[in-house]
Design an enzyme around this catalytic site. Structure first.
Site, mmCIF file in Angstrom:
data_model
loop_
_atom_site.group_PDB
_atom_site.id
_atom_site.type_symbol
_atom_site.label_atom_id
_atom_site.label_comp_id
_atom_site.label_asym_id
_atom_site.label_seq_id
_atom_site.Cartn_x
_atom_site.Cartn_y
_atom_site.Cartn_z
ATOM 1 N N HIS A 213 33.720 41.477 38.039
ATOM 2 C CA HIS A 213 32.869 43.020 37.808
ATOM 3 C C HIS A 213 33.007 44.409 37.108
ATOM 4 C CE1 HIS A 213 29.557 39.160 39.491
ATOM 5 N NE2 HIS A 213 29.306 39.299 38.519
ATOM 6 N N GLU B 65 35.156 40.037 45.355
ATOM 7 C CA GLU B 65 34.511 41.164 44.604
ATOM 8 C C GLU B 65 33.100 41.234 43.715
ATOM 9 O OE1 GLU B 65 33.583 40.883 40.956
ATOM 10 O OE2 GLU B 65 33.436 38.754 41.247
ATOM 11 N N SER C 243 31.078 35.288 39.357
ATOM 12 C CA SER C 243 30.164 35.440 39.562
ATOM 13 C C SER C 243 29.713 34.617 40.135
ATOM 14 C CB SER C 243 29.155 36.249 38.743
ATOM 15 O OG SER C 243 27.715 36.600 39.177
#
Length: 308
Positions: free
Chosen positions: A277, A208, A113
């Site tokens: 995620h 992603e 992330s």
């Protein structure tokens, strides 16, 4: 040619691992649950007193967060480092980190992330393999699937000489080989035009993201394409890109945008591996060679990611 990244030493039971908070503030209950999972894997877990510090939405001041991360790399007792969570804040640390010092003490670092900033800088600036994978006060706290947890253990211990992940579909066919970089799409786009953008040349780009409207995904992919990044990579692999509220119509539109924006890249493109995620979040090493096999819908990692 890209310089090959140094592989950190494998982790083993009894090793001390540190939990760091380079991004958003952390909830105590989530941290405690995640630390318990790490301890159950046989690690001694080192948690600093300032891990629960707060400065607005951040886990303390920038200088403190950077100092803590740097000190964990310098600490001879610490053999591996796990990020507590993402959210926001890692980009603010980049000018404060000494990547030459990190290069002298290579260690396993795991996060994803917002940690996309750190992962790619570790590969390109420190020349050290980094690991896109689950975080302590998020994935560990919520509960990883047994096979994802086992995969991470085997990867970081050096038990895996290689592995493969299957995608849901091949958007553009072909075969490609290169070292893997990438991470969260919104963070990757935020690095463009800065000294911390990854070197895309000849790499396999993993992408992603989560919680984004389809038009925003398209806008970010347009920026990547117009920057020239997509024309420079050897291949592209997408993890899940989960739309807001998991809306199926938005998900179909995202897939259409991905296919369209990567059509002129001239390289194989896979879509939908279980990393990032909204997936089982299998750990992926960055800076390690992999091969895309479009016909088989697979990305195959062809070497061990740590030294044993």
């Amino acid at each position: 040619m890209n310089r090959r990244a140094t592989k950190p030493k494998a982790l083993k039971a009894g090793d001390t691992v540190a939990v760091v908070a380079p991004a958003a503030a952390i909830e105590r209950a989530h941290l405690e649950r995640g630390v318990n999972v790490l301890a159950s894997l046989g690690f001694r877990v080192k948690v600093s007193e300032r891990l629960l510090a707060r400065s607005g939405i951040l886990a303390g001041d920038d200088a403190d967060r950077a100092r803590e991360l740097q000190s964990c790399f310098a600490d001879p007792e610490v053999k591996g480092i796990f990020a507590a969570r993402g959210g926001y804040g890692c980009g603010r640390l980049m000018p404060l980190l000494d990547f030459q010092a990190i290069a002298r003490t290579p260690k396993v670092f795991v996060g994803f992330s917002d940690e996309t900033f750190i992962l790619n800088a570790m590969v390109d600036r420190a020349g050290v393999v980094a690991f896109h994978g689950p975080m302590v006060a998020m994935d560990f706290a919520r509960g990883l699937s047994p096979r994802s947890l086992e995969h991470m253990q085997r990867l970081l211990s050096g038990e895996l000489n290689g592995f493969e992940l299957e995608a849901r579909e091949t958007m553009h066919p072909g075969v490609a080989r290169g070292d893997v970089i990438g991470g969260c799409l919104s963070v990757l786009v935020a690095t463009l035009g800065t000294p911390y953008a990854p070197n895309f040349d000849g790499r396999i780009l993993f992408i992603e993201d989560t919680g984004e409207k389809a038009y925003r995904i398209d806008r970010m992919l347009v920026q990547l394409r117009q920057s020239g990044a997509l024309a420079r990579v050897a291949g592209i692999v997408f993890g899940a890109i989960r739309p807001v509220d998991g809306d199926e119509q938005e998900a179909r539109l995202i897939a259409r945008f991905i296919a369209a924006q990567t059509a002129e890249a001239g390289c194989p493109v896979l879509y939908g591996i279980e990393a990032g995620h909204g997936t089982e979040n299998f750990t992926i090493p960055f800076g390690v060679a992999a091969q895309i096999d479009g016909a088989a819908r697979r990305i195959v990692f062809t070497e061990r990611a740590v030294t044993t």
